[in-house]
Design a protein around this motif. Structure first.
Motif, mmCIF file in Angstrom:
data_model
loop_
_atom_site.group_PDB
_atom_site.id
_atom_site.type_symbol
_atom_site.label_atom_id
_atom_site.label_comp_id
_atom_site.label_asym_id
_atom_site.label_seq_id
_atom_site.Cartn_x
_atom_site.Cartn_y
_atom_site.Cartn_z
ATOM 1 N N ASN A 192 42.466 52.427 33.703
ATOM 2 C CA ASN A 192 43.436 51.323 33.626
ATOM 3 C C ASN A 192 44.837 51.781 34.031
ATOM 4 N N SER A 194 46.802 50.799 36.331
ATOM 5 C CA SER A 194 47.740 49.689 36.581
ATOM 6 C C SER A 194 48.381 49.223 35.277
ATOM 7 N N GLN A 195 47.589 49.242 34.198
ATOM 8 C CA GLN A 195 48.124 48.894 32.881
ATOM 9 C C GLN A 195 49.133 49.950 32.427
ATOM 10 N N TRP A 197 51.148 51.585 34.387
ATOM 11 C CA TRP A 197 52.423 51.316 35.060
ATOM 12 C C TRP A 197 53.158 50.161 34.397
ATOM 13 N N GLU A 198 52.430 49.191 33.881
ATOM 14 C CA GLU A 198 53.064 48.102 33.140
ATOM 15 C C GLU A 198 53.720 48.639 31.870
#
Length: 345
Positions: A192, A194-195, A197-198
């Motif tokens: 995950n 991408s999560q 980076w959030e």
């Protein structure tokens, strides 16, 4: 005539043997001379390298030259791979050593103290060994936050109540770089990223200021500009001893533990001297001395037993980090963090 020829042959033979012996003696002397010198590339502060180098020279008679390369260490060692100018790489996070090991830069060695190291602190193939462990911990100003108000984990730092209550180091700091990458790894290992980076965007949004030096970072917390930050454990202890009202958080998900390592450079000019230094620098005696004189936490349990009380008493959970993954991704991750995530606050 035969007698004269015989005498000439004998004289010639004696001269040849003498010349050969002289040549061999010179070669031996040359080799011995070479091994009376050692060149170290390091990231450690000069007073620390000087202390270890001086004691090694005093004990062995081997002359030591050292160069402090800080952030350029790995690049310099790699650039000189085909014609090494140094014998030892001393200092730097294990992720650097892992990356360079893949590029066949280090000799395989086996110092006597390596058998007593936790696997976390050494290369399974015997190319590098940890001599210092450096936990990175969350801390806060206890005059600004109570223990109930303080965060309990890294994941708490993105909560709305901590908006503008964080001050951090920028990624030029090796500890900050390792910490940001370790936080991203928690998402990467679950597929995950991408999560992750959030999460980093939210963390940046809550951050009031980034600092280029540790002293400015601690001054900001001390002046109550913001209550929460993170740093290597030894720096927090030192600033707490100076009177700053700091408390340490034993994060639920653990603290990243950076391993500061040492290795013998492959095809070193002074290999024997380098192996002697490896044995010396990681020994219980030297690890204990660095703990007492320079606040560096040993990797050997036996050295830890002879260290300052705060090191013996330090209890913290270790964050699950695969430093091999970090060695492959840290550079790209930090470039993205710096160019796309971090604001200019």
């Amino acid at each position: 005539m035969k007698k004269i020829l015989g005498k000439i042959l004998i004289a010639s033979l004696i001269f040849t043997l003498t010349a050969c012996g002289s040549k061999e003696s010179k070669e031996v002397a040359k080799t011995q001379n070479q091994e009376q010198k050692l060149v170290i590339y390091s990231t450690h502060p000069e007073n620390l390298i000087e202390a270890v180098a001086s004691e090694f020279q005093k004990e062995t008679g081997i002359e030591v030259d050292y160069i402090n390369l800080k952030g350029a260490l790995a690049d310099r060692v790699l650039a000189e791979k085909d014609a090494p100018q140094a014998d030892i790489m001393y200092g730097g996070a294990s992720s650097l050593f892992i990356d360079l090991s893949k590029k066949d830069v280090f000799e395989k060695t086996n110092p006597s103290w390596a058998k007593d190291l936790n696997p976390l602190f050494k290369d399974p193939n015997g190319t590098w060994y940890g001599t210092i462990q450096t936990p990175v911990v969350i801390f806060y100003n206890s005059e600004m936050l109570s223990s109930n108000e303080a965060p309990k984990d890294w994941s708490d730092l993105i909560k709305p109540e901590y908006k503008n209550k964080l001050v951090f180091r920028d990624a030029r700091s090796f500890s900050a770089k390792a910490t940001y990458s370790s936080l991203l790894y928690q998402y990467e290992k679950e597929g995950n990223l991408s999560q992750g980076w959030e999460f980093m965007k939210s963390l940046d949004s809550n951050t009031k200021q980034y600092y280029g030096s540790g002293s400015l970072q601690f001054q900001a917390v001390g002046r109550k500009e913001a209550p929460i930050s993170f740093a290597v454990l030894s720096s927090v202890i030192v600033n707490k001893e100076k009177g700053l009202p700091l408390e340490i958080v034993d994060a639920k998900s653990g603290s990243p533990v950076i391993t500061d390592a040492i290795a013998v450079i492959k095809n070193a000019k002074h290999k024997d001297a380098a192996i002697k230094f490896l044995e010396f620098a990681g020994s219980e005696k030297i690890q204990s001395e660095l703990a007492i004189k320079f606040n560096r936490m040993p990797t050997l349990d036996s050295a830890l037993a002879n260290s300052p009380e705060w090191m013996k008493e330090s209890k913290y959970r270790v964050m699950d980090v695969d430093w091999r993954v970090l060695s492959e991704n840290e550079s790209d991750w930090m470039q993205k963090w710096d160019s796309e995530i971090k604001s200019n606050n």
